[in-house]
Design an enzyme around this catalytic site. Structure first.
Site, PDB file in Angstrom:
ATOM      1  N   LYS A  99       0.031  12.187  19.063  1.00 19.65           N
ATOM      2  CA  LYS A  99      -0.652  11.617  20.220  1.00 19.65           C
ATOM      3  C   LYS A  99      -0.558  10.110  20.050  1.00 19.65           C
ATOM      4  CE  LYS A  99      -4.812  10.435  21.964  1.00 19.65           C
ATOM      5  NZ  LYS A  99      -6.260  10.351  21.888  1.00 19.65           N
ATOM      6  N   GLY A 188     -12.721   9.792  28.633  1.00 14.81           N
ATOM      7  CA  GLY A 188     -13.605   9.537  29.765  1.00 14.81           C
ATOM      8  C   GLY A 188     -14.469  10.710  30.182  1.00 14.81           C
ATOM      9  N   THR A 210     -15.586  12.407  22.380  1.00 12.33           N
ATOM     10  CA  THR A 210     -16.950  11.883  22.446  1.00 12.33           C
ATOM     11  C   THR A 210     -17.848  12.706  23.363  1.00 12.33           C
ATOM     12  OG1 THR A 210     -16.008   9.702  22.099  1.00 12.33           O
ATOM     13  CG2 THR A 210     -18.297   9.769  22.814  1.00 12.33           C
TER      14      THR A 210
END
Lengths: 258, 66
Positions: A99, A188, A210
């Site tokens: 990634k 996001g 997160t």
């Protein structure tokens, strides 16, 4: 109905991919991954603690035979650093997956897409299966595809911000017209509805760290995200109704008392 | 031998090769990657890759990340 996600011949069982950062310990990481049903987990490449050899290894908890380990180049601000971390990751791991992040700014962690494009091109030539973390620009997504990216990972919003999918229109354009490779929204997603929206737009998968790790109860949130991704995907495949300004009655007029 | 390992200067006696260095640091070779003077060393070469005084060695592994 079969709905498989295959990227470069690799079959992915889950459309929810999870990051492993910010958890209390490896025990909690493992629980979250299991509840999420994810078979792709991202990891970072960092120095081994050579003074305390009792410290455990993440891969003792996440067996690479069971999960697809997707190393990132988080923290890299130059092409050279991103290449260096990618090559180390390949040697530390068991696959060519990376990634790819080339970060352009500390405060927003927005990608430096010019560096990203260069690094993607070089790594693809070296046989890496590159998943570049990019912005929501359809033209850049196309350029990354042309440079050899196996999929593109546009951001929904800044990393760790929980702001959701800020530009669903661009994400849709990336999916519908800009690229043929799979599209994985990365960054996001703050709560389950954000994940569902990403999938309803037609994304092939969503990567969340997160949004789960920072929840009051990460394990419960992993469960919520799993269902949201499944629901969003089903809704996308089912085909939503067009939005209209005015009402259309659901009950017939015929047979009403006059 | 004087080596810089993960940013720290260390005096290590048994570090003729990358394999020997990992053994003396008690690092399992399976789940790490090693770089010597900015070049990644293949796992198969750990036993034969010779280290020299002043070499800069990085030993990394996977940690939690997003």
């Amino acid at each position: 109905m079969e709905d498989r996600l295959v990227i470069r011949g690799i079959e992915f069982r889950s459309r929810l991919w999870v990051g492993t950062g910010k958890y209390r310990d490896f025990e909690e990481t493992k629980k979250v991954v299991d509840v999420s049903g994810a078979d792709v987990v991202t990891v970072a490449v960092r120095r081994v603690n050579i003074t305390d050899r009792k410290s455990e290894n993440l891969l003792d908890y996440l067996d690479p035979r069971q999960y697809k380990i997707l190393p990132n180049t988080a923290g890299c601000y130059t092409v050279e650093d991103a290449l260096r971390y990618s090559r180390l990751a390949r040697e530390a791991g068991v696959s060519d997956l990376v990634k790819l992040e080339v970060i352009g700014d500390e405060r927003t962690l927005f990608p430096d897409t010019i560096g990203l494009l260069k690094a993607t091109e070089i790594l693809a030539k070296e046989g890496f299966i590159v998943f570049p973390y990019t912005n929501d620009d359809p033209i850049m997504a196309k350029r990354l595809e042309d440079a050899g990216a196996a999929a593109v990972m546009p951001l929904g919003a800044p990393i760790g911000s929980g702001l959701g999918i800020r530009n669903p229109y661009n994400i849709r354009i990336i999916i519908e017209t800009a690229v043929k490779v799979p599209v994985v929204v990365d960054a996001g997603v703050g709560t389950a509805s954000d994940a569902a929206i990403a999938m309803e737009l037609g994304c092939d998968a969503v990567l969340i760290n997160t949004g789960i790790a920072g929840a009051r109860d990460p394990i419960a949130m992993a469960d919520a995200m799993k269902h949201a991704v499944m629901a969003g995907r089903l809704a996308y495949r089912a085909g939503r109704i067009p939005k209209k300004l005015y009402a259309t009655a659901s009950s017939p007029i015929e047979g009403m008392l006059l | 031998m004087r080596l810089k390992v993960n940013g720290e200067i260390r005096e290590i006696r048994d570090a003729a090769t990358v394999g020997a260095l990992l053994e003396s640091l008690e690092v399992q070779p399976g789940r790490v990657a090693v770089e010597v003077n900015l070049t990644v060393v293949k796992k198969a070469e750990y036993g034969s890759f010779r280290l020299n005084d002043g070499d800069e060695v990085e030993i990394v592994n996977f940690v939690g990340g997003g």
